[in-house]
Design a protein around this motif. Structure first.
Motif, PDB file in Angstrom:
ATOM      1  N   ALA A 131       0.701  -1.309  -0.141  1.00  0.00           N
ATOM      2  CA  ALA A 131      -0.005  -0.014  -0.021  1.00  0.00           C
ATOM      3  C   ALA A 131       0.861   1.285  -0.014  1.00  0.00           C
ATOM      4  O   ALA A 131       1.744   1.335   0.408  1.00  0.00           O
ATOM      5  CB  ALA A 131      -0.875   0.026   1.178  1.00  0.00           C
ATOM      6  N   ALA A 132       0.550   2.211  -0.794  1.00  0.00           N
ATOM      7  CA  ALA A 132       1.527   3.437  -0.885  1.00  0.00           C
ATOM      8  C   ALA A 132       0.314   4.589  -1.376  1.00  0.00           C
ATOM      9  O   ALA A 132      -0.870   4.367  -1.871  1.00  0.00           O
ATOM     10  CB  ALA A 132       2.285   3.176  -1.802  1.00  0.00           C
ATOM     11  N   GLY A 133       0.895   5.765  -1.279  1.00  0.00           N
ATOM     12  CA  GLY A 133       0.126   7.078  -1.535  1.00  0.00           C
ATOM     13  C   GLY A 133      -0.767   7.640  -0.433  1.00  0.00           C
ATOM     14  O   GLY A 133      -0.728   7.219   0.723  1.00  0.00           O
TER      15      GLY A 133
ATOM     16  N   ARG B 177      -0.040   2.066  14.408  1.00  0.00           N
ATOM     17  CA  ARG B 177       0.192   0.779  14.505  1.00  0.00           C
ATOM     18  C   ARG B 177      -0.219   0.498  12.725  1.00  0.00           C
ATOM     19  O   ARG B 177       0.642  -0.059  12.320  1.00  0.00           O
ATOM     20  CB  ARG B 177      -0.595   0.034  15.262  1.00  0.00           C
ATOM     21  N   PHE B 178      -1.162   1.150  12.264  1.00  0.00           N
ATOM     22  CA  PHE B 178      -1.361   1.109  10.803  1.00  0.00           C
ATOM     23  C   PHE B 178      -0.232   1.734  10.177  1.00  0.00           C
ATOM     24  O   PHE B 178       0.535   1.047   9.079  1.00  0.00           O
ATOM     25  CB  PHE B 178      -2.586   1.765  10.485  1.00  0.00           C
ATOM     26  N   LEU B 179       0.234   2.596  10.356  1.00  0.00           N
ATOM     27  CA  LEU B 179       1.160   3.615   9.582  1.00  0.00           C
ATOM     28  C   LEU B 179       2.740   2.685   9.609  1.00  0.00           C
ATOM     29  O   LEU B 179       3.440   2.877   8.687  1.00  0.00           O
ATOM     30  CB  LEU B 179       1.361   5.058  10.119  1.00  0.00           C
ATOM     31  N   GLU B 180       2.826   2.119  10.769  1.00  0.00           N
ATOM     32  CA  GLU B 180       3.938   1.455  11.042  1.00  0.00           C
ATOM     33  C   GLU B 180       4.211   0.148  10.251  1.00  0.00           C
ATOM     34  O   GLU B 180       4.882  -0.058   9.366  1.00  0.00           O
ATOM     35  CB  GLU B 180       4.406   0.983  12.507  1.00  0.00           C
TER      36      GLU B 180
ATOM     37  N   LYS C  37       4.526   3.480   3.440  1.00  0.00           N
ATOM     38  CA  LYS C  37       4.307   4.238   2.322  1.00  0.00           C
ATOM     39  C   LYS C  37       3.179   4.861   2.159  1.00  0.00           C
ATOM     40  O   LYS C  37       3.016   5.718   1.324  1.00  0.00           O
ATOM     41  CB  LYS C  37       4.913   3.404   1.108  1.00  0.00           C
ATOM     42  N   VAL C  38       2.071   4.756   3.089  1.00  0.00           N
ATOM     43  CA  VAL C  38       0.873   5.435   2.963  1.00  0.00           C
ATOM     44  C   VAL C  38       0.993   6.819   3.878  1.00  0.00           C
ATOM     45  O   VAL C  38       1.614   6.829   4.817  1.00  0.00           O
ATOM     46  CB  VAL C  38      -0.246   4.388   3.690  1.00  0.00           C
ATOM     47  N   ARG C  39       0.605   7.671   3.243  1.00  0.00           N
ATOM     48  CA  ARG C  39       0.430   9.233   3.845  1.00  0.00           C
ATOM     49  C   ARG C  39      -0.994   9.392   4.194  1.00  0.00           C
ATOM     50  O   ARG C  39      -1.628   9.093   3.533  1.00  0.00           O
ATOM     51  CB  ARG C  39       1.124  10.415   2.749  1.00  0.00           C
ATOM     52  N   MET C  40      -1.305   9.742   5.599  1.00  0.00           N
ATOM     53  CA  MET C  40      -2.825   9.817   5.799  1.00  0.00           C
ATOM     54  C   MET C  40      -3.070  11.184   6.002  1.00  0.00           C
ATOM     55  O   MET C  40      -2.513  12.021   6.531  1.00  0.00           O
ATOM     56  CB  MET C  40      -3.050   9.014   7.187  1.00  0.00           C
TER      57      MET C  40
END
Length: 307
Positions: free
Chosen positions: A89-91, A112-115, A119-122
């Motif tokens: 997942a990315a973007g 936890r999700f971002l770790e 590559k995901v920016r929220m």
């Protein structure tokens, strides 16, 4: 390889403006504008309304953006399958959620999700308004509703259990209602649009008519009013489970709860191949809230009442 002007158009929409799109693509705002005009002239239609304050998609722009997002996700997936690369997942992932729920039950878990998906920016937007996914450019919305919305891909995450509750001080002063008739004589608390209450009890459905003792457009205000002893509220367990466990508020008439039709949903625009960031985040939410959400795991939730 897709036409780079299509990629530019999607970036303008996703970033919310030409300047932001230019920074992401490392080109000047003037060049962004020039290429957008070129694309609109080639297609023979206006895609974006420009004003001094904001950009708004035209109906044609909305359709093109939705189609291109699906095409880009499908191309990305096809390339991964051919190359044998592992799916990652990315973007940018734009998520809309109700204010209190997002603060209490989304924000504490995001690290936890971002770790797991570096590559995901929220981007998280919290609002109690009904988020229009196209108007707000949200990729995914968390909704608490009996109807998550027409024409959307909806994933039910949990049942939203709602209980009647009041502060001990209020009950000492005004008494504890035992029946629906008793309840109608008490001070009720609800945000605009939340009354009448539709309850399910041993004898089936019951409706509680009335008006809020204090009028407010804020669900958070209703919670605080109930905690301070102003009246009786119908509150979601996710909102008051800590207060119930600590004794700051008490559940009353436990054989009556809000209708189970109201659920917690993750919704997004329908796409044949949604971006991996969306599917991974939905999987993450399912793991958080199913089969039993954390706010129902305390001593105040009877063990037999599972989702």
């Amino acid at each position: 390889m897709m036409d780079p002007d299509y990629d530019l158009f999607v970036t303008i929409v996703d970033e919310g403006g030409m300047a932001a799109a230019g920074r992401r693509l490392n080109i000047s705002p003037a060049m962004v504008s020039k290429r957008l005009v070129r694309l609109e002239e080639r297609l023979g239609t206006r895609l974006i309304h420009r004003t001094t304050r904001r950009l708004a998609l035209t109906p044609a722009g909305e359709r093109l953006h939705e189609d291109l997002r699906g095409i880009m996700a499908a191309l990305d997936e096809a390339e991964r399958r051919v190359s044998g690369a592992s799916a990652e997942a990315a973007g940018t992932l734009r998520v809309s959620a109700p204010t209190s729920f997002g603060r209490m039950h989304v924000a504490p878990h995001l690290a936890r999700f971002l770790e797991a998906h570096p590559k995901v920016r929220m981007q998280i937007d919290l609002s109690d308004d009904y988020a229009d996914l196209l108007a707000t450019r949200a990729d995914l919305a968390i909704r608490i509703s009996a109807d998550p919305g027409p024409g959307l891909a909806a994933h039910r995450l949990a049942t939203n259990r709602r209980v009647l509750c009041a502060a001990p001080g209020y009950l000492e002063r005004f008494g504890v209602p035992a029946t629906i008739s008793d309840l109608r004589k008490h001070r009720l608390l609800a945000a605009d649009g939340q009354l009448p209450w539709r309850l399910i009890g041993p004898r089936g459905a019951a409706t509680v008519e009335g008006s809020s003792h204090v009028r407010t457009n804020s669900s958070e205000m209703v919670r605080e009013l109930a905690l301070s002893g102003v009246g009786i509220a119908l509150r979601s367990l996710w909102d008051v489970s800590d207060a119930l466990e600590s004794g700051d508020i008490r559940q009353i008439m436990p054989d009556h709860e809000g209708s189970a039709d109201v659920g917690l949903y993750a919704v997004h625009l329908p796409q044949n191949v949604p971006p991996l960031a969306i599917t991974r985040f939905i999987d993450f939410l399912v793991g958080l809230y199913a089969p039993r959400p954390p706010w129902e795991r305390s001593a105040i939730a009877p063990a037999e009442k599972q989702l």
